[in-house]
Design a protein around this motif. Sequence first.
Motif, mmCIF file in Angstrom:
data_model
loop_
_atom_site.group_PDB
_atom_site.id
_atom_site.type_symbol
_atom_site.label_atom_id
_atom_site.label_comp_id
_atom_site.label_asym_id
_atom_site.label_seq_id
_atom_site.Cartn_x
_atom_site.Cartn_y
_atom_site.Cartn_z
ATOM 1 N N THR A 243 48.485 0.833 25.923
ATOM 2 C CA THR A 243 48.537 2.010 26.637
ATOM 3 C C THR A 243 47.329 2.887 26.287
ATOM 4 O O THR A 243 46.878 2.496 25.141
ATOM 5 C CB THR A 243 49.563 2.799 26.485
ATOM 6 O OG1 THR A 243 50.077 3.267 24.918
ATOM 7 C CG2 THR A 243 51.211 1.755 26.635
ATOM 8 N N SER A 245 47.456 5.764 25.050
ATOM 9 C CA SER A 245 47.884 6.419 23.864
ATOM 10 C C SER A 245 47.685 5.333 22.586
ATOM 11 O O SER A 245 47.427 6.007 21.585
ATOM 12 C CB SER A 245 49.271 6.789 23.813
ATOM 13 O OG SER A 245 49.466 8.019 24.698
ATOM 14 N N GLU A 246 48.083 4.172 22.712
ATOM 15 C CA GLU A 246 48.025 3.306 21.794
ATOM 16 C C GLU A 246 46.552 2.996 21.411
ATOM 17 O O GLU A 246 46.215 2.725 20.430
ATOM 18 C CB GLU A 246 48.778 1.829 22.368
ATOM 19 C CG GLU A 246 50.367 2.056 22.242
ATOM 20 C CD GLU A 246 51.003 0.778 22.742
ATOM 21 O OE1 GLU A 246 52.025 0.484 22.199
ATOM 22 O OE2 GLU A 246 50.149 0.146 23.510
ATOM 23 N N PRO A 250 45.696 9.770 23.060
ATOM 24 C CA PRO A 250 47.175 10.309 23.269
ATOM 25 C C PRO A 250 47.201 11.433 24.078
ATOM 26 O O PRO A 250 46.602 12.200 24.514
ATOM 27 C CB PRO A 250 47.598 10.838 21.858
ATOM 28 C CG PRO A 250 46.128 11.306 21.277
ATOM 29 C CD PRO A 250 45.159 10.169 21.727
ATOM 30 N N GLY A 251 48.551 11.139 24.994
ATOM 31 C CA GLY A 251 48.719 12.408 26.153
ATOM 32 C C GLY A 251 48.205 11.677 27.372
ATOM 33 O O GLY A 251 48.572 12.217 28.524
ATOM 34 N N TYR A 252 47.441 10.595 27.500
ATOM 35 C CA TYR A 252 46.771 10.214 28.958
ATOM 36 C C TYR A 252 47.853 9.519 29.612
ATOM 37 O O TYR A 252 48.330 8.242 29.182
ATOM 38 C CB TYR A 252 45.283 9.402 28.772
ATOM 39 C CG TYR A 252 45.116 9.222 30.078
ATOM 40 C CD1 TYR A 252 44.121 9.939 30.667
ATOM 41 C CD2 TYR A 252 45.269 8.024 30.563
ATOM 42 C CE1 TYR A 252 43.813 9.550 32.144
ATOM 43 C CE2 TYR A 252 44.737 7.563 31.774
ATOM 44 C CZ TYR A 252 44.246 8.190 32.551
ATOM 45 O OH TYR A 252 43.593 7.823 33.903
ATOM 46 N N GLU A 253 48.122 10.006 30.637
ATOM 47 C CA GLU A 253 49.032 8.987 31.744
ATOM 48 C C GLU A 253 48.523 9.276 33.028
ATOM 49 O O GLU A 253 48.145 10.508 33.358
ATOM 50 C CB GLU A 253 50.561 9.243 31.716
ATOM 51 C CG GLU A 253 50.936 8.838 30.412
ATOM 52 C CD GLU A 253 52.669 9.068 30.345
ATOM 53 O OE1 GLU A 253 53.503 8.697 31.334
ATOM 54 O OE2 GLU A 253 53.334 9.315 29.321
#
Length: 330
Positions: A243, A245-246, A250-253
């Motif tokens: 993902t 974040s991984e 972080p926090g991106y969706e």
Amino acid sequence: MRIQRRGILHLGMAALAAPAIIPAAARAQGDWPRQPIRLICPFAAGGPTDVAARLVAEGLSGMLPERVVVENRTGSGVVVGTEVVAKGPKDGSTFLYSTVAHSVLRALFSNLSFDPVRDFQPVALLGVIPMLLQVNNAVPARSLQELIAMFRERPGRYDYGSSGAGGAVHLATELFLHQAGNLKVNHVPYRGSAPAMPDLLNGNLTMFLNVASDGVESVRRGATRGLAISSARRMPQLPDIPTFSEAGLPGYEAYTWHMLLAPAGVPEEIVRKLNAAANAVIRDPRTQQRFSEMTIEPRADSTPETAAGWLKAEMDKWEPLVRAIGMTPA
């Protein structure tokens, strides 16, 4: 905001030919509906949204006393079809099948004849589709962080493709570039995802943050390299792709999504009945299998309230971005 996919038409034909998902004995009873229901899809026939809409309509036809018939009404992005529903009857005979496109209408168009919030009631969030960040195989970056470093080192040197200005792919990419530090990468819009893929494969495009359903096969066969997926957890279809974040953002969706909406003024009892029927269709294993084939993550526990909350959150997320970068419709 159309997102097209070459080869998906056969899924649509299968959906049309399939028997009703729910046995006739389980059909809902009551005074509604008393006539066939129009499900307005503001996207072209044969595209991925239309395919999913027809699959859902077939399932609903097995749940309700009357058939649900998909009607494609395209034009001005999704404006024409959405307006049909906003100004249509309030008797539960007409509903809208829409996507993330609905959440940016106010920001993209200043002269709408309807209000995307005031003139609609969300019925059910049916599923979400993540985005897959792909690069051509000549790109030296082997990770998201290496790609970001490459963009930072040479701002304005590289290009990314989208399925059209103001579309889901354009939105997701600009959000990524913004959250990664306002990276400068040139936007090359296409008329759908399919025309962009050859340019990604031959190296004319550096990056394509595409709807996952359109990119899975090219990554699987090694024609492109997948660097990150935009969902909160990894995709079962591509378990080795991290993902965002991984991968260090972080926090991106970002998603495109599928939602049923009613015009404002439809009685609450009808909205609740359609919500219950839609959830039953999404819970059916055959629907879930077909959704998986289209990389749609099913949502079978949506309520009108949670659907409205999702839509509000999406509008709060995308509208400021659209206005900040001066995005215009395709």
